[in-house]
Design an enzyme around this catalytic site. Structure first.
Site, mmCIF file in Angstrom:
data_model
loop_
_atom_site.group_PDB
_atom_site.id
_atom_site.type_symbol
_atom_site.label_atom_id
_atom_site.label_comp_id
_atom_site.label_asym_id
_atom_site.label_seq_id
_atom_site.Cartn_x
_atom_site.Cartn_y
_atom_site.Cartn_z
ATOM 1 N N ASP A 74 0.836 -1.193 0.000
ATOM 2 C CA ASP A 74 0.000 0.000 0.000
ATOM 3 C C ASP A 74 0.876 1.249 0.000
ATOM 4 O O ASP A 74 2.002 1.211 0.509
ATOM 5 C CB ASP A 74 -0.834 0.062 1.294
ATOM 6 C CG ASP A 74 -2.171 -0.623 1.173
ATOM 7 O OD1 ASP A 74 -2.438 -1.220 0.122
ATOM 8 O OD2 ASP A 74 -2.935 -0.581 2.139
ATOM 9 N N TYR A 76 1.977 4.767 1.727
ATOM 10 C CA TYR A 76 1.934 5.252 3.106
ATOM 11 C C TYR A 76 0.620 6.005 3.323
ATOM 12 O O TYR A 76 0.148 6.724 2.432
ATOM 13 C CB TYR A 76 3.106 6.187 3.379
ATOM 14 C CG TYR A 76 4.466 5.524 3.307
ATOM 15 C CD1 TYR A 76 4.786 4.448 4.129
ATOM 16 C CD2 TYR A 76 5.445 5.990 2.434
ATOM 17 C CE1 TYR A 76 6.042 3.852 4.075
ATOM 18 C CE2 TYR A 76 6.702 5.410 2.375
ATOM 19 C CZ TYR A 76 6.995 4.338 3.193
ATOM 20 O OH TYR A 76 8.232 3.750 3.140
ATOM 21 N N PHE A 87 7.787 2.508 -0.879
ATOM 22 C CA PHE A 87 8.799 2.711 0.159
ATOM 23 C C PHE A 87 9.384 4.125 0.174
ATOM 24 O O PHE A 87 10.121 4.470 1.098
ATOM 25 C CB PHE A 87 9.947 1.685 0.042
ATOM 26 C CG PHE A 87 9.533 0.272 0.292
ATOM 27 C CD1 PHE A 87 9.205 -0.155 1.567
ATOM 28 C CD2 PHE A 87 9.454 -0.643 -0.754
ATOM 29 C CE1 PHE A 87 8.814 -1.469 1.801
ATOM 30 C CE2 PHE A 87 9.061 -1.954 -0.519
ATOM 31 C CZ PHE A 87 8.746 -2.365 0.754
ATOM 32 N N HIS A 196 10.286 -9.127 4.837
ATOM 33 C CA HIS A 196 9.984 -7.712 4.615
ATOM 34 C C HIS A 196 10.939 -6.849 5.448
ATOM 35 O O HIS A 196 11.386 -7.267 6.518
ATOM 36 C CB HIS A 196 8.530 -7.445 5.023
ATOM 37 C CG HIS A 196 7.999 -6.134 4.557
ATOM 38 N ND1 HIS A 196 8.175 -4.963 5.270
ATOM 39 C CD2 HIS A 196 7.282 -5.797 3.455
ATOM 40 C CE1 HIS A 196 7.602 -3.965 4.630
ATOM 41 N NE2 HIS A 196 7.057 -4.437 3.524
#
Length: 229
Positions: A74, A76, A87, A196
């Site tokens: 998704d 932020y 990211f 992750h």
């Protein structure tokens, strides 16, 4: 910006991607997705990223220039963070923990210094497609736009890269990204998987994965310029 700059008739997206993904725009799911996203930007407190940055990952990295693909989940969902690249955050924005961990691994793996800016546009311009599975999200509501059609659209993008390009590197961090990588032809691309980079999992296989140096070694082996991470 609250207005959404796309519809099923005229998607404002980089031309090479527009050609590759053209068939998606008239499909029923995309028409429904368009209507949903427009209504969200019109009525919700806030939706991220800004409407003109929904397709920023595609705009920054044309189809034929992609060398590496990093898959996120998704955008932020706090104010001022999402800029359309997974990211990534803007120059003056405090780096989220996952991004801090990414830079720590880059530093450990390649020796590159940890930057002061979390803006990954410089990666995108070198051929790193920074693609979230879902391209929009409501403020403060993680996963609020999942299951509305974005995943089908971004699956189509990954599938097109797998089918039409050769010798790409796909970096799949976490179970969600690994599942999304199911469409990748591993006989002609390098797929690197690990935990992750979030604080909850980074010490369980992300740190020490050497994905950045391994990606560059593969690119050089296939006659492509390495990424300056």
């Amino acid at each position: 910006m609250r207005l959404v700059c796309f519809s099923n008739m005229d998607v404002k997206i980089e031309n090479s991607w527009k050609s590759v993904l053209r068939d998606e725009f008239d499909k029923d799911y995309f028409v429904r997705l368009t209507e949903f996203v427009r209504e969200e930007y019109r009525t919700a407190e806030a939706v991220f990223p800004p409407g003109n940055k929904i397709f920023a990952a595609f705009d920054a990295t044309p189809f034929d220039e992609v060398k590496v693909v990093i898959l996120g989940q998704d955008p932020y969902h706090n104010y001022g963070q999402a800029n359309g690249l997974c990211f990534s955050v803007g120059d003056s924005v405090q780096m989220p923990p996952s991004l801090v961990n990414i830079f720590k691994e880059v530093n450990s793996d390649t020796g590159a210094p940890i930057p002061t800016s979390g803006d990954l546009t410089r990666w995108a311009r070198q051929g790193v497609l920074l693609l979230n599975a879902t391209l929009t999200v409501r403020a403060h509501q993680a996963a609020s736009h999942q299951g509305r059609g974005w995943e089908q659209f971004t699956d189509a993008a990954v599938a097109a890269l797998s089918a039409r390009r050769e010798n790409l590197v796909f970096l799949l961090w976490g179970n969600y990204a690994k599942r999304k990588g199911a469409v990748i032809d591993r006989s002609k691309h390098l797929v690197l998987e690990s935990a992750h980079p979030s604080p909850l999992s980074a010490y369980h296989g992300f740190f020490g994965n050497h994905h950045f140096s391994r990606a560059n070694a593969y690119l050089v082996e296939h006659g492509k310029a390495p990424v300056v991470w």
